[in-house]
Design a protein around this motif. Structure first.
Motif, short mmCIF file in Angstrom:
data_model
loop_
_atom_site.label_atom_id
_atom_site.label_comp_id
_atom_site.label_asym_id
_atom_site.label_seq_id
_atom_site.Cartn_x
_atom_site.Cartn_y
_atom_site.Cartn_z
N ARG A 1 0.85 -1.20 0.00
CA ARG A 1 0.00 0.00 0.00
C ARG A 1 0.88 1.24 0.00
O ARG A 1 1.94 1.27 0.60
CB ARG A 1 -0.88 0.03 1.24
CG ARG A 1 -1.90 -1.08 1.32
CD ARG A 1 -2.73 -0.95 2.60
NE ARG A 1 -3.68 -2.02 2.70
CZ ARG A 1 -3.51 -3.12 3.43
NH1 ARG A 1 -2.43 -3.27 4.15
NH2 ARG A 1 -4.42 -4.06 3.44
N SER A 2 0.38 2.29 -0.63
CA SER A 2 1.10 3.56 -0.62
C SER A 2 1.00 4.18 0.77
O SER A 2 0.11 3.86 1.56
CB SER A 2 0.51 4.53 -1.65
OG SER A 2 -0.77 4.98 -1.21
N ARG A 3 1.92 5.07 1.08
CA ARG A 3 1.92 5.77 2.37
C ARG A 3 0.59 6.49 2.59
O ARG A 3 0.04 6.48 3.67
CB ARG A 3 3.09 6.76 2.42
CG ARG A 3 3.18 7.57 3.68
CD ARG A 3 3.83 6.78 4.77
NE ARG A 3 3.94 7.64 5.95
CZ ARG A 3 3.86 7.18 7.18
NH1 ARG A 3 3.70 5.90 7.40
NH2 ARG A 3 3.96 7.99 8.20
N GLU B 1 -2.36 5.74 1.28
CA GLU B 1 -3.42 4.77 1.54
C GLU B 1 -3.35 4.26 2.98
O GLU B 1 -4.38 4.15 3.66
CB GLU B 1 -3.33 3.59 0.57
CG GLU B 1 -4.45 2.58 0.78
CD GLU B 1 -4.39 1.38 -0.14
OE1 GLU B 1 -5.32 0.56 -0.07
OE2 GLU B 1 -3.43 1.25 -0.93
#
Length: 154
Positions: free
Chosen positions: A25-27, A29
């Motif tokens: 997951r992106s930071r 998200e």
């Protein structure tokens, strides 16, 4: 509705809705998930404890955790012991909102889990006859039983 189901299935198959740890997951998200999990956990304050409970009619500790994470699309195992086996162990001092705190009341295996809120507070489903509460992490009662903190979102 079909579009939402198709999107959900695609996310599940891609691993975005699976057990935490190495999720990719992106930071951004992860930060949104953390905020949503905290809000959902706080929304359960005052609900009754119920052994085996996993919905707003009554929660046990791992049922509460599983429920609030599921509200954000994050699937976790059912028991506190299983939940303690995913993600990565972190120092309590490094815990962020939405991380999980694990405890042992028996001095042995993990048998309790709480959601860290930040600012030294956690949401617990403590015991029969009680309600979902917010308690200070540093409170002597909880610190004596503390085992580990885990990040299950990164």
């Amino acid at each position: 509705m079909r579009t939402l189901l198709a999107l959900g299935l695609a996310l599940l198959l891609s691993g975005c809705l699976s057990f935490g740890g190495g999720s990719g997951r992106s930071r951004e998200e992860v930060e949104r998930l953390r905020q949503t999990i905290v809000v959902d956990a706080l929304g359960q304050i005052g609900r009754p404890y119920r052994y085996g409970g996993n919905n707003p009619d009554g929660f046990d500790c791992s049922g509460l955790v599983q429920y609030v994470f599921a509200q954000s699309g994050v699937k976790l195992p059912r028991s506190s012991r299983e939940q303690s086996e995913i993600g990565k162990e972190i120092d309590l001092d490094d815990a962020e909102p939405g991380d999980l705190l694990f405890y042992s009341f028996t001095g042995g295996r993990i048998d309790h889990v709480a959601v860290y809120l930040g600012d030294g507070q956690a949401v617990h489903a403590p015991a029969s006859g009680r309600q979902i509460i917010v308690a200070p992490v540093a409170q002597k009662y909880w610190m004596q039983k503390f085992v580990e903190a885990r990040d299950v979102l990164n």
